[in-house]
Design a protein around this motif. Structure first.
Motif, short mmCIF file in Angstrom:
data_model
loop_
_atom_site.label_atom_id
_atom_site.label_comp_id
_atom_site.label_asym_id
_atom_site.label_seq_id
_atom_site.Cartn_x
_atom_site.Cartn_y
_atom_site.Cartn_z
N ILE A 126 -2.19 5.07 5.48
CA ILE A 126 -0.86 5.62 5.21
C ILE A 126 -0.97 7.11 4.93
O ILE A 126 -0.21 7.92 5.47
CB ILE A 126 -0.22 4.87 4.03
CG1 ILE A 126 0.09 3.44 4.43
CG2 ILE A 126 1.04 5.57 3.57
CD1 ILE A 126 0.51 2.57 3.29
N ASN A 127 -1.93 7.48 4.09
CA ASN A 127 -2.02 8.87 3.66
C ASN A 127 -2.42 9.81 4.78
O ASN A 127 -1.93 10.94 4.85
CB ASN A 127 -3.03 9.00 2.52
CG ASN A 127 -2.37 8.84 1.18
OD1 ASN A 127 -1.28 9.33 0.97
ND2 ASN A 127 -3.04 8.15 0.29
N VAL A 141 -4.39 2.13 2.41
CA VAL A 141 -3.84 3.28 1.69
C VAL A 141 -4.25 4.58 2.38
O VAL A 141 -3.45 5.51 2.54
CB VAL A 141 -4.29 3.26 0.22
CG1 VAL A 141 -3.70 4.42 -0.53
CG2 VAL A 141 -3.90 1.96 -0.45
N GLN A 184 1.15 2.69 -3.38
CA GLN A 184 -0.15 3.20 -3.84
C GLN A 184 -0.41 4.58 -3.27
O GLN A 184 -0.92 5.47 -3.97
CB GLN A 184 -1.26 2.24 -3.43
CG GLN A 184 -1.07 0.86 -4.01
CD GLN A 184 -2.37 0.13 -4.19
OE1 GLN A 184 -3.39 0.54 -3.67
NE2 GLN A 184 -2.32 -0.96 -4.91
N ALA A 185 -0.02 4.79 -2.00
CA ALA A 185 -0.15 6.12 -1.41
C ALA A 185 0.75 7.11 -2.15
O ALA A 185 0.36 8.25 -2.41
CB ALA A 185 0.20 6.08 0.07
N LEU A 186 1.94 6.65 -2.52
CA LEU A 186 2.85 7.52 -3.27
C LEU A 186 2.27 7.86 -4.64
O LEU A 186 2.39 8.99 -5.11
CB LEU A 186 4.22 6.85 -3.44
CG LEU A 186 5.07 6.73 -2.19
CD1 LEU A 186 6.36 5.99 -2.51
CD2 LEU A 186 5.38 8.10 -1.63
N GLU A 206 1.40 17.67 0.39
CA GLU A 206 0.73 17.43 -0.89
C GLU A 206 -0.47 18.34 -1.04
O GLU A 206 -0.70 18.93 -2.10
CB GLU A 206 0.32 15.96 -0.89
CG GLU A 206 -0.49 15.52 -2.05
CD GLU A 206 -0.99 14.09 -1.84
OE1 GLU A 206 -0.51 13.42 -0.90
OE2 GLU A 206 -1.85 13.66 -2.61
N LEU A 248 -0.83 8.13 -5.34
CA LEU A 248 -1.87 9.14 -5.13
C LEU A 248 -1.25 10.53 -5.07
O LEU A 248 -1.71 11.47 -5.73
CB LEU A 248 -2.64 8.84 -3.84
CG LEU A 248 -3.66 9.90 -3.44
CD1 LEU A 248 -4.82 9.93 -4.40
CD2 LEU A 248 -4.17 9.69 -2.03
N THR A 249 -0.17 10.67 -4.29
CA THR A 249 0.54 11.95 -4.23
C THR A 249 0.97 12.38 -5.61
O THR A 249 0.82 13.54 -6.01
CB THR A 249 1.78 11.80 -3.33
OG1 THR A 249 1.38 11.21 -2.10
CG2 THR A 249 2.43 13.13 -3.06
N ILE A 286 0.53 21.81 -1.82
CA ILE A 286 0.88 21.99 -3.23
C ILE A 286 -0.39 22.30 -4.03
O ILE A 286 -0.41 23.21 -4.86
CB ILE A 286 1.57 20.73 -3.78
CG1 ILE A 286 2.95 20.56 -3.16
CG2 ILE A 286 1.68 20.78 -5.30
CD1 ILE A 286 3.66 19.30 -3.56
N VAL A 335 -1.94 13.71 -7.70
CA VAL A 335 -2.38 15.04 -7.28
C VAL A 335 -1.40 16.10 -7.75
O VAL A 335 -1.78 17.12 -8.34
CB VAL A 335 -2.54 15.08 -5.74
CG1 VAL A 335 -2.83 16.48 -5.28
CG2 VAL A 335 -3.63 14.16 -5.30
N VAL A 336 -0.10 15.84 -7.51
CA VAL A 336 0.90 16.82 -7.92
C VAL A 336 0.90 16.98 -9.43
O VAL A 336 0.96 18.10 -9.96
CB VAL A 336 2.29 16.41 -7.39
CG1 VAL A 336 3.36 17.31 -7.94
CG2 VAL A 336 2.31 16.45 -5.89
N PRO A 386 0.81 -1.23 0.00
CA PRO A 386 0.00 0.00 0.00
C PRO A 386 0.84 1.28 0.00
O PRO A 386 0.32 2.34 -0.32
CB PRO A 386 -0.82 -0.11 1.29
CG PRO A 386 0.00 -0.96 2.18
CD PRO A 386 0.79 -1.88 1.31
N VAL A 387 2.13 1.17 0.38
CA VAL A 387 2.95 2.38 0.48
C VAL A 387 3.11 3.03 -0.90
O VAL A 387 2.92 4.23 -1.06
CB VAL A 387 4.33 2.06 1.10
CG1 VAL A 387 5.19 3.29 1.14
CG2 VAL A 387 4.16 1.48 2.48
#
Lengths: 114, 252
Positions: free
Chosen positions: B58-59, B55, A73-75, B70, A77-78, B73, A81-82, A70-71
């Motif tokens: 984590i977020n 997920v 997957q969270a990245l 994030e 998502l970031t 941003i 967005v960016v 999941p790590v």
């Protein structure tokens, strides 16, 4: 061949950069940047994949069942967005360039204007 | 730099990157490997924190500080677009012309608008349970509102989209995230540490701070994206810029 998913990410990146290098339209160049950036999603998700595993959501899954990482997957998502905000910002710059110089062809943008 | 030189330079560097990337890929753990040290620990912690969607855990819990950056941003990008696309001195406002909409399109928009908004709220609220969360739900909310533009008219969209209010909500959402972190400090926990009772696993109220941060992010993303799209729509529909008129030969 187990490296194929990683190589696909590299291929998408190079295709995006090729588009940016040969672009004749700044809107197209921004689109190509998005393509190049989307390669990182493929790379991240490929790194986190676990054979035979499912999504890391335990709503209808017994805890302890194999799930993908999941790590990353969270990245991702970031990353999304960016990427989306960057595209919006770049497109507004393109609108300003079109207004101030009357063109969106990077070849025709020569010289600085005060 | 001429076109051929640039293309050759690209092909040369692309070849170097391709070779180096291929070499690096050979050193990576194999695709589909069962060993994910970070992933396994994150899953264990997420389940311990009673957040079914790891997920989201984590977020908004384990790496919430990262998400704060994030979200900032996103806030800064909305601000940047508003500043870049403000009406310049040599531009004037044009009255938007009403467009013709086919009756089936209008009906579809009318039916889909409340459904889409409801789905958006659902996705935000269930971020700790099922795939989704503040970012995804916020975008659905923002896009759903623009069905009014597609199915009705620009003026209808303007009426249901008070920009001053949405701009304020954007800032309130961003501020609420920061404030939720500070609330942890008051109780003696670390910044953005999950200090609330964790609830029952799999329930809507589970996850402690996660649903609250999700709601703040959903508010910020939803209103931020509406404000962002409004700037582009304003350029396309309302603004008459000198660049759109036939240009006079420049005097130098």
């Amino acid at each position: 061949m187990t490296v194929l998913p990683f190589l696909a990410a590299g291929w998408i990146f190079l295709a995006g950069v090729y588009g940016m290098v040969t672009s004749h339209n700044l809107v197209h160049a921004v689109g190509c940047l998005s393509v190049a950036q989307s390669s990182t999603y493929v790379l991240l998700l490929a790194v986190g994949y676990r054979s035979g595993a499912t999504a890391p959501v335990f709503s209808d899954l017994p805890t302890g069942s194999p799930v993908v990482d999941p790590v990353v997957q969270a990245l991702a998502l970031t990353d999304v967005v960016v990427g989306a905000t960057l595209t919006a910002l770049l497109l507004s710059l393109v609108i300003q360039i079109r207004k101030r110089s009357g063109t969106v062809d990077p070849e025709a943008l020569t010289g600085l204007k005060g | 730099m001429s076109k051929t030189v640039r293309r050759r330079l690209f092909l040369l560097s692309a070849a170097v990157v391709a070779v180096a990337f291929f070499w690096a890929c050979l050193g990576l753990p194999g695709f589909g490997t069962a060993r994910h040290p970070y992933g396994s620990r994150a899953v264990d912690t997420g389940v311990d924190q009673r957040t079914a969607n790891v997920v989201s855990s984590i977020n908004f819990d384990q790496r919430a500080f990262d998400t704060l950056g994030e979200e900032s941003i996103l806030f800064a990008a909305v601000l940047g677009a508003v500043v870049l696309l403000r009406r310049a001195r040599d531009e004037r406002r044009e009255e938007p012309r009403p467009g013709r909409v086919l009756p089936p399109t209008r009906l579809l928009g009318l039916v889909l608008l409340p459904i889409t908004l409801l789905v958006g709220v659902y996705i935000v609220a269930h971020g700790q349970l099922s795939p989704g969360g503040g970012f995804q739900g916020g975008v659905i909310l923002a896009v759903g509102l623009h069905l009014a533009y597609v199915a009705a008219d620009y003026r209808v969209l303007c009426r249901i989209r008070p920009l001053w209010l949405l701009g304020t909500l954007d800032a309130v959402g961003a501020g609420a995230f920061t404030a939720l972190g500070l609330a942890g400090l008051l109780t003696g926990a670390a910044y953005l540490e999950n200090f609330l009772p964790l609830g029952t696993f799999g329930r809507l109220s589970s996850g402690g701070l996660v649903p609250l941060i999700n709601a703040a992010v959903g508010l910020e993303v939803g209103s931020g994206v509406i404000v962002l799209v409004a700037q582009f729509l304003d350029q396309a529909v309302e603004t008459a810029s000198p660049a759109d008129r036939p240009r006079k030969p420049e005097v130098s």
